[in-house]
Design an enzyme around this catalytic site. Structure first.
Site, short mmCIF file in Angstrom:
data_model
loop_
_atom_site.label_atom_id
_atom_site.label_comp_id
_atom_site.label_asym_id
_atom_site.label_seq_id
_atom_site.Cartn_x
_atom_site.Cartn_y
_atom_site.Cartn_z
N GLU A 196 -31.21 -17.02 132.03
CA GLU A 196 -30.25 -16.66 133.09
C GLU A 196 -31.01 -15.92 134.19
OE1 GLU A 196 -26.77 -16.75 133.88
OE2 GLU A 196 -27.52 -15.61 135.61
N ASP A 228 -35.93 -17.65 136.37
CA ASP A 228 -35.55 -18.89 137.05
C ASP A 228 -35.58 -20.07 136.07
OD1 ASP A 228 -35.42 -21.19 138.54
OD2 ASP A 228 -36.76 -20.47 140.12
N GLN A 241 -26.22 -12.00 143.65
CA GLN A 241 -24.85 -12.39 143.99
C GLN A 241 -23.90 -11.20 143.85
OE1 GLN A 241 -24.73 -15.63 141.21
NE2 GLN A 241 -25.39 -14.32 139.53
N ASP A 254 -25.53 -24.52 132.09
CA ASP A 254 -24.26 -23.80 132.24
C ASP A 254 -24.38 -22.96 133.50
OD1 ASP A 254 -22.04 -22.23 132.01
OD2 ASP A 254 -22.57 -21.35 130.08
N PRO A 303 -28.53 -20.92 144.62
CA PRO A 303 -29.65 -21.03 143.67
C PRO A 303 -29.48 -22.14 142.64
CG PRO A 303 -28.40 -18.99 143.33
CD PRO A 303 -27.89 -19.60 144.57
N HIS A 305 -16.51 -23.37 127.20
CA HIS A 305 -17.64 -23.05 126.31
C HIS A 305 -17.74 -24.00 125.13
CE1 HIS A 305 -17.73 -18.85 128.23
NE2 HIS A 305 -18.77 -19.52 128.63
N THR A 311 -23.52 -22.27 137.92
CA THR A 311 -22.51 -22.29 138.97
C THR A 311 -22.54 -23.66 139.65
OG1 THR A 311 -24.16 -21.27 140.39
CG2 THR A 311 -22.57 -19.80 139.36
#
Lengths: 285, 285
Positions: A111, A142, A36, A161, A168, A67, A163
């Protein structure tokens, strides 16, 4: 009509017919990672701003809302959380909040894009201050695949947490993924996922509750909280609980918590569970 | 960088370093009243939009949040409200919510600018649907002066539904005005006032609590709720109670309410009273 000059970053929300802008001083960083486009701006009043593919991810000023609400309610809902997996969360802010809980023995952040974490270390160092905690582990890969392969009963709390459900992250909003989370948990487990705006995204929220229940979770509940930099300024995190209700939590432990927060407290947690009328009716329909 | 073309209405919040925009189809109306510049736009996704002196007042889509939170919590906090005075509230949306309560005998709207009400009748007819209720009365004049001259014990609930504390509304955010409200009430009275953003306006909120108490009120409490079209998307209404606590209300009556709402319910009321940590600490300091 008022117009914004080039000293503003603007994100348009097409489905809301709205836009939110922050006045910026300068762009601090910009790169195309393998996944990205990541940009960092210095804003005038919101601290640093991270933008991914044109969408606001977080700012230094108001990320505490997100958070804290993505971590503490889930952890106080589980009776005794020790092993936490964060799917996404590359800015490390959720990880920091998780590690405030003394009982946590292991917190793994999965992540997909290591660059998000490296960039956060530089531009949001306060969010990364627990990255060297011996209980923290980082895996860059992944999250969907990781969860599909997780050993049964190996996780107490899963925090998604991510997008928005495009690109993805789309696979993180499916019954198949929720079932993998369910299976990775023992007798009692808690899943929490960022779940968009109650004003704009009921088309996501309602199926999410249904999919979580279809995946085996006994109960679900959304938490409502403000998030000024996200579309509509109003956001949710949705809890799915295996082996217990989603609307009950260790209220006394939350009231007696040993760490400081900016937003969260026991009363806030209880309050965030209250459903607006339109939401309650939409879920019941 | 994304820029917004002329098909957007934008309000800049200087102190937040932020801006909120709505995509518009066209301007429906514009006039300079004796007090202010009033504009009405048709937006793409938020229904009609009213703007006064460049500031967003309300939209057809999200005003339910504000109007319900400005009326129902105050009315369920008072043990037996019969006589309500709305200061400002020219769009009549608060009046409509007040009149949903069967026990109300008289609701007086004291709006300085009659043009706001006339324009609302045309462009927000749904908010004005109770204007012909025999319990409703309209007085177009100065709310500060009206309150200073109100007969002692003549009012149960005062709702201050005003613009921000600049210009003519400034005098509504003062201890002197609160004292006049206090004196207009009988043994038990409730004042509620829109009180800006917890993220941006603690410099207004904290002194407001202090001034309300200094004016004689026994207790105060802020209610937190989302308001997408106001700066930061997060807003408050602050209660001041004479003769009782501000955090207690007729919870069973709220749960059994005889009318429909979009946002408000008893659980939401309880939840909206929960104070974020930073807010609690700021008030205690």
């Amino acid at each position: 009509m008022t117009t914004l000059d080039t000293h503003w970053f603007t994100e348009i929300c097409e489905e809301g017919g709205s836009a939110f802008s922050l006045r910026i001083k300068r762009k601090l960083h910009e790169e195309q990672s393998p996944y990205q486009r990541i940009e960092i701006f210095e804003t005038e009043k919101f601290g640093n701003l991270m933008v991914i593919d044109g969408f606001v991810m977080l700012t230094g000023r108001d990320n505490f809302l997100y958070h804290e609400m993505m971590s503490h309610p889930a952890l106080f809902t589980h009776p005794d959380p020790k092993r936490v997996v964060i799917i996404g969360g590359g800015d490390c802010g959720t990880l920091r909040e998780v590690l405030r809980h003394d009982g946590i023995e292991h917190a793994l952040q999965v992540e997909i894009d290591e660059r998000v974490t490296r960039i956060s270390e530089k531009f949001f160092p306060e969010l990364c201050e627990s990255n060297n905690d011996p209980r923290a582990e980082f895996y860059f890969g992944d999250g969907i695949k990781w969860m599909a392969e997780a050993a049964p009963g190996s996780v107490d709390v899963v925090i998604v947490d991510s997008t928005d459900p495009i690109g993805p992250a789309k696979g993180l909003f499916t019954e198949a993924f929720y079932r993998d989370c369910f299976n990775a948990m023992g007798g009692h487990g808690v899943l929490v996922q960022q779940s968009e705006s109650p004003l704009y995204h009921m088309r996501i929220l309602k199926p999410m509750h249904a999919a979580m229940r279809a995946a085996g979770f006994d109960d679900t509940a959304s938490l409502f909280y403000p998030q000024p930099v996200y579309p509509s300024g109003w956001w949710t995190a949705t809890l799915a609980v295996k082996g217990g209700p989603a609307g009950e939590f260790r209220e006394q432990a939350a009231a007696d918590k040993s760490f400081e927060t900016v937003y969260y407290n026991a009363g806030l947690h209880r309050g965030a569970l209250a459903m607006p009328e339109f939401f309650r009716k939409a879920l019941e329909d």
